[in-house]
Design a protein around this motif. Sequence first.
Motif, PDB file in Angstrom:
ATOM      1  N   ASP A  52      48.752  37.166  57.880  1.00  0.00           N
ATOM      2  CA  ASP A  52      47.861  36.721  58.574  1.00  0.00           C
ATOM      3  C   ASP A  52      46.336  36.234  57.703  1.00  0.00           C
ATOM      4  N   TYR A  53      46.182  36.935  56.593  1.00  0.00           N
ATOM      5  CA  TYR A  53      44.908  36.644  55.755  1.00  0.00           C
ATOM      6  C   TYR A  53      45.219  37.362  54.578  1.00  0.00           C
ATOM      7  N   PHE A  54      44.389  36.747  53.513  1.00  0.00           N
ATOM      8  CA  PHE A  54      44.426  37.393  52.145  1.00  0.00           C
ATOM      9  C   PHE A  54      43.284  38.471  51.881  1.00  0.00           C
ATOM     10  N   THR A  55      43.780  39.427  50.918  1.00  0.00           N
ATOM     11  CA  THR A  55      42.672  40.297  50.625  1.00  0.00           C
ATOM     12  C   THR A  55      42.869  40.102  49.044  1.00  0.00           C
ATOM     13  N   ASN A  56      41.757  40.646  48.355  1.00  0.00           N
ATOM     14  CA  ASN A  56      41.838  40.570  46.963  1.00  0.00           C
ATOM     15  C   ASN A  56      43.272  41.450  46.374  1.00  0.00           C
ATOM     16  N   VAL A  57      43.746  42.509  46.965  1.00  0.00           N
ATOM     17  CA  VAL A  57      44.937  42.988  46.595  1.00  0.00           C
ATOM     18  C   VAL A  57      45.967  42.093  46.730  1.00  0.00           C
ATOM     19  N   SER A  58      46.175  41.168  47.756  1.00  0.00           N
ATOM     20  CA  SER A  58      47.281  40.240  48.017  1.00  0.00           C
ATOM     21  C   SER A  58      47.330  39.273  46.937  1.00  0.00           C
ATOM     22  N   VAL A  59      46.059  39.009  46.440  1.00  0.00           N
ATOM     23  CA  VAL A  59      45.947  37.766  45.469  1.00  0.00           C
ATOM     24  C   VAL A  59      46.900  37.978  44.252  1.00  0.00           C
ATOM     25  N   GLY A  60      47.054  39.482  43.808  1.00  0.00           N
ATOM     26  CA  GLY A  60      47.911  39.610  42.607  1.00  0.00           C
ATOM     27  C   GLY A  60      47.719  40.867  41.886  1.00  0.00           C
ATOM     28  N   PRO A  61      48.431  41.184  40.866  1.00  0.00           N
ATOM     29  CA  PRO A  61      48.170  42.518  40.397  1.00  0.00           C
ATOM     30  C   PRO A  61      46.673  42.502  39.705  1.00  0.00           C
ATOM     31  N   LEU A  62      46.030  41.647  39.092  1.00  0.00           N
ATOM     32  CA  LEU A  62      44.963  41.559  38.273  1.00  0.00           C
ATOM     33  C   LEU A  62      43.766  42.345  38.845  1.00  0.00           C
ATOM     34  N   PHE A  63      43.674  42.170  40.187  1.00  0.00           N
ATOM     35  CA  PHE A  63      42.532  43.086  40.878  1.00  0.00           C
ATOM     36  C   PHE A  63      42.585  44.441  40.559  1.00  0.00           C
ATOM     37  N   GLY A  64      43.866  45.081  40.836  1.00  0.00           N
ATOM     38  CA  GLY A  64      43.945  46.523  40.528  1.00  0.00           C
ATOM     39  C   GLY A  64      43.980  46.902  39.224  1.00  0.00           C
TER      40      GLY A  64
ATOM     41  N   ARG B 187      41.607  37.401  63.131  1.00  0.00           N
ATOM     42  CA  ARG B 187      42.447  36.370  62.128  1.00  0.00           C
ATOM     43  C   ARG B 187      44.128  36.455  62.446  1.00  0.00           C
ATOM     44  N   SER B 188      44.689  35.438  62.539  1.00  0.00           N
ATOM     45  CA  SER B 188      46.079  35.341  62.567  1.00  0.00           C
ATOM     46  C   SER B 188      46.671  34.118  61.996  1.00  0.00           C
ATOM     47  N   GLN B 189      47.836  34.515  61.084  1.00  0.00           N
ATOM     48  CA  GLN B 189      48.264  33.473  60.484  1.00  0.00           C
ATOM     49  C   GLN B 189      47.369  32.523  59.804  1.00  0.00           C
ATOM     50  N   HIS B 190      46.602  32.908  59.029  1.00  0.00           N
ATOM     51  CA  HIS B 190      45.220  32.397  58.277  1.00  0.00           C
ATOM     52  C   HIS B 190      44.460  31.600  59.110  1.00  0.00           C
ATOM     53  N   ARG B 191      44.357  31.611  60.626  1.00  0.00           N
ATOM     54  CA  ARG B 191      43.294  31.217  61.283  1.00  0.00           C
ATOM     55  C   ARG B 191      42.447  32.046  62.042  1.00  0.00           C
ATOM     56  N   ASN B 192      41.335  31.489  62.212  1.00  0.00           N
ATOM     57  CA  ASN B 192      40.366  32.108  62.843  1.00  0.00           C
ATOM     58  C   ASN B 192      40.478  31.977  64.375  1.00  0.00           C
ATOM     59  N   LEU B 193      40.533  32.719  65.218  1.00  0.00           N
ATOM     60  CA  LEU B 193      41.050  32.724  66.696  1.00  0.00           C
ATOM     61  C   LEU B 193      39.333  32.757  67.315  1.00  0.00           C
ATOM     62  N   ASP B 194      39.423  32.200  68.485  1.00  0.00           N
ATOM     63  CA  ASP B 194      38.117  31.892  68.997  1.00  0.00           C
ATOM     64  C   ASP B 194      37.649  33.099  69.814  1.00  0.00           C
ATOM     65  N   SER B 195      38.719  34.129  70.245  1.00  0.00           N
ATOM     66  CA  SER B 195      38.078  35.301  70.911  1.00  0.00           C
ATOM     67  C   SER B 195      38.923  36.355  70.596  1.00  0.00           C
ATOM     68  N   PRO B 196      38.434  37.822  70.507  1.00  0.00           N
ATOM     69  CA  PRO B 196      39.100  38.976  70.191  1.00  0.00           C
ATOM     70  C   PRO B 196      40.012  39.318  71.326  1.00  0.00           C
ATOM     71  N   PHE B 197      40.044  38.426  72.463  1.00  0.00           N
ATOM     72  CA  PHE B 197      41.075  38.766  73.683  1.00  0.00           C
ATOM     73  C   PHE B 197      42.338  37.796  73.373  1.00  0.00           C
TER      74      PHE B 197
END
Length: 367
Positions: free
Chosen positions: A61-73, A243-253
């Motif tokens: 659904d989204y990237f984080t620093n960790v998901s970029v690869g091992p370099l962050f760790g 966020r879902s599948q790398h898209r920002n959704l319009d509403s938390p509902f």
Amino acid sequence: MDVDRCAFDLLQLNTPLVESIRETIRAQGPQSFAWFMQQALYHPAYGYYSSSRCAIGRNGDYFTNVSVGPLFGQLLASQFCEIWERLGKVNDFVIVEQGAHDGQFALDVLEFVQNCLPQFFDALRYRILEPFPILKQQQRQRLEAFGDKVKWPDSPEPFTGVHFSNELLDAMPVSLISDGTEKLVGLNGDKFGFVERRVHKTISNQAALDCIDEIAANLQRGYVIAIDYGFLYEEFERNVRVRSQHRNLDSPFEQIGYADITMSVDWTSIVERAQANGLCVAGFTDQHHFLTGIISQFGRGGSPEPPSGDRDQSPLADSRKAKRELQTLLHPEMLGRAFQVLVLAKNLDASAPPLAGFKFARERRMR
Ligand SMILES: C[S@@+](CC[C@H](N)C(=O)[O-])C[C@H]1O[C@@H](n2cnc3c(N)ncnc32)[C@H](O)[C@@H]1O
């Protein structure tokens, strides 16, 4: 097949989670957004995180620093090692990670320390605070090779070392309170919507503040490193992000229980709470400057530990992949500016020079 009915169900997601949220609102009236967020993300059976529905990275659904690869760790491991040295190379140096998700950050840190910083590896203990059994199971599998080096305490324990989190605080439930008005989650028929009420309370991020209390109570000596996206007073802008599948959704509902919901972190209130608990600010900067400082100090084999054998101690492997990872982590238009790094210290010499991560930190006003 009733096609209209199917389409309606898809749109509304008439899942057991949605039904249970509706039931509570029907029985008890509108609920705080913090309660709604707790259900959507952390309901024991159906929450986005607690049911392990959340996927991070390219296919998630989204990237984080960790998901970029091992370099962050690997870069953070070098910073942890410098901290271990500052603490006099104590024998039981503990890294407590909270919000460890599938254990990937822990794996990146431990593999690097084992291969490149052997003295530090001997002294290191890794502890993961994980409330959700399904995530704990994934972490155990991923970290199996490290045996007893990694443990999962049932509750937080006193420790000397570092408390680390990446995108933990932004995932904690928040109420939506502004200028004496709270937005509550109500129902219009079957549809969720906001209902406004006048309130006297002002605290909206109680869960994050409780988390700081707990960390401060258990940290005996050492640092807290929190990486997240947020704001200081002067940049006040509060956004619920869905966020879902790398898209920002319009509403938390939308897609309740199937989408991530986060709120930018109010760093000022976090710092005030930490200070009230006896912690002091050891630095605050954006991720770009923080990682650049670490790279400049340790990136070319300038490891905090003296060289041992022929191990390559640089966290910067000279590969195209590592360069791409570095660019993603540092670039201001990618993750470099989006994230800030707050480091808090307890029971340490206040006149000590800044940690490597703050070598190039620009002055940021923290009240
Ligand atoms: C946005 S994800 C970040 C995951 C990981 N740190 C990364 O950067 O890829 C937030 C994580 O925090 C976890 N979390 C939320 N509240 C928590 C708490 N009180 N204790 C431990 N983990 C928590 C969630 O389960 C989720 O795995």
